[in-house]
Design a protein around this motif. Structure first.
Motif, PDB file in Angstrom:
ATOM      1  N   ALA A  64     -28.317  17.759   0.100  1.00  0.00           N
ATOM      2  CA  ALA A  64     -28.303  18.314  -1.254  1.00  0.00           C
ATOM      3  C   ALA A  64     -27.992  19.805  -1.229  1.00  0.00           C
ATOM      4  O   ALA A  64     -27.262  20.309  -2.088  1.00  0.00           O
ATOM      5  N   ASN A  67     -24.363  20.765  -1.058  1.00  0.00           N
ATOM      6  CA  ASN A  67     -23.548  20.502  -2.248  1.00  0.00           C
ATOM      7  C   ASN A  67     -23.352  21.737  -3.124  1.00  0.00           C
ATOM      8  O   ASN A  67     -22.728  21.649  -4.167  1.00  0.00           O
ATOM      9  N   ASP A  69     -24.723  24.704  -5.629  1.00  0.00           N
ATOM     10  CA  ASP A  69     -25.755  25.250  -6.528  1.00  0.00           C
ATOM     11  C   ASP A  69     -27.057  24.449  -6.442  1.00  0.00           C
ATOM     12  O   ASP A  69     -27.108  23.278  -6.784  1.00  0.00           O
ATOM     13  N   ARG A  70     -28.095  25.129  -6.008  1.00  0.00           N
ATOM     14  CA  ARG A  70     -29.385  24.461  -5.809  1.00  0.00           C
ATOM     15  C   ARG A  70     -30.267  24.521  -7.050  1.00  0.00           C
ATOM     16  O   ARG A  70     -31.233  23.785  -7.156  1.00  0.00           O
ATOM     17  N   ASN A  73     -29.885  21.207  -8.882  1.00  0.00           N
ATOM     18  CA  ASN A  73     -29.661  20.082  -7.990  1.00  0.00           C
ATOM     19  C   ASN A  73     -30.968  19.294  -7.869  1.00  0.00           C
ATOM     20  O   ASN A  73     -31.887  19.693  -7.166  1.00  0.00           O
ATOM     21  N   ASP A  75     -31.736  16.438  -6.428  1.00  0.00           N
ATOM     22  CA  ASP A  75     -32.081  15.945  -5.093  1.00  0.00           C
ATOM     23  C   ASP A  75     -32.715  17.049  -4.258  1.00  0.00           C
ATOM     24  O   ASP A  75     -33.682  16.825  -3.540  1.00  0.00           O
ATOM     25  N   TYR A  76     -32.163  18.250  -4.374  1.00  0.00           N
ATOM     26  CA  TYR A  76     -32.689  19.384  -3.622  1.00  0.00           C
ATOM     27  C   TYR A  76     -34.087  19.759  -4.120  1.00  0.00           C
ATOM     28  O   TYR A  76     -35.017  19.889  -3.323  1.00  0.00           O
TER      29      TYR A  76
END
Length: 189
Positions: A64, A67, A69-70, A73, A75-76
């Motif tokens: 995640a 991918n 931008d956290r 996100n 999942d992150y």
């Protein structure tokens, strides 16, 4: 300052961990007795978290994070939260196992005196019969008749013999418990 960014350590970290996982704290000055099966259960859970769940969550969080931008996100964000929960549970289990005093109740097999590990059948003052097994704090399960050795009922029963009457202090007053039977697991072999 926002409480989320402050580590609130009042010197009572163990009690906070106990409360977080829905378990009573170990009373000060008392040992953390546990049966061999209970200890194995804690060990199995710890190994499951370390060997299976944590690596899987770390893999998802790593993916995640890659991918981009956290901030949005899911999942992150969820993965990091789950990782904190797993790490907290690992710390809790490790502390409990470090302080555990494994006691094998089979040493009392054939005895009619009540100690840790006994399965006791008793009758209360209303004529109701109950069967309970006295287990460790980390093993108690009242819905299945397993009560903690530090519970009021277990403390009232401990050291008594079959046929004796013990007194239990309840919110409604004193209650008589008549001990009908005491059983311990048989030694292996």
């Amino acid at each position: 300052m926002n409480k989320a960014f402050v580590k609130d350590d009042d010197g009572n970290g163990d009690a906070d961990d106990d409360a977080e996982f829905g378990l009573p704290a170990i009373p000060a000055g008392l040992k953390n007795y546990i049966s061999p099966a209970g200890y194995q259960h804690l060990k199995d859970e710890l190994l499951q978290l370390i060997d299976v769940e944590r690596p899987e969550v770390v893999r998802v969080v790593s993916w995640a994070a890659s991918n981009g931008d956290r901030s949005e996100n899911g999942d992150y964000i969820y993965g990091k939260r789950r990782l904190r929960q797993i790490d907290g549970r690992i710390r809790f289990l490790t502390k409990r196992m470090d302080t555990a005093e494994v006691f094998d109740p089979t040493v009392h097999y054939g005895s009619d005196q009540i100690f840790f590990g006994a399965t006791v059948t008793y009758e209360n003052g209303k004529g109701e019969t109950h069967t309970v097994t006295i287990v460790g704090i980390d093993e108690f399960d009242p819905l299945h008749g397993k009560i903690s050795w530090v519970s009021p009922v277990a403390r009232a029963l401990t050291k008594a013999h079959t046929g004796e009457v013990v007194m239990l202090q309840t919110p409604a007053g004193m209650e008589e418990l008549t001990i009908l039977d005491v059983v311990y697991p048989a030694p292996a072999g």
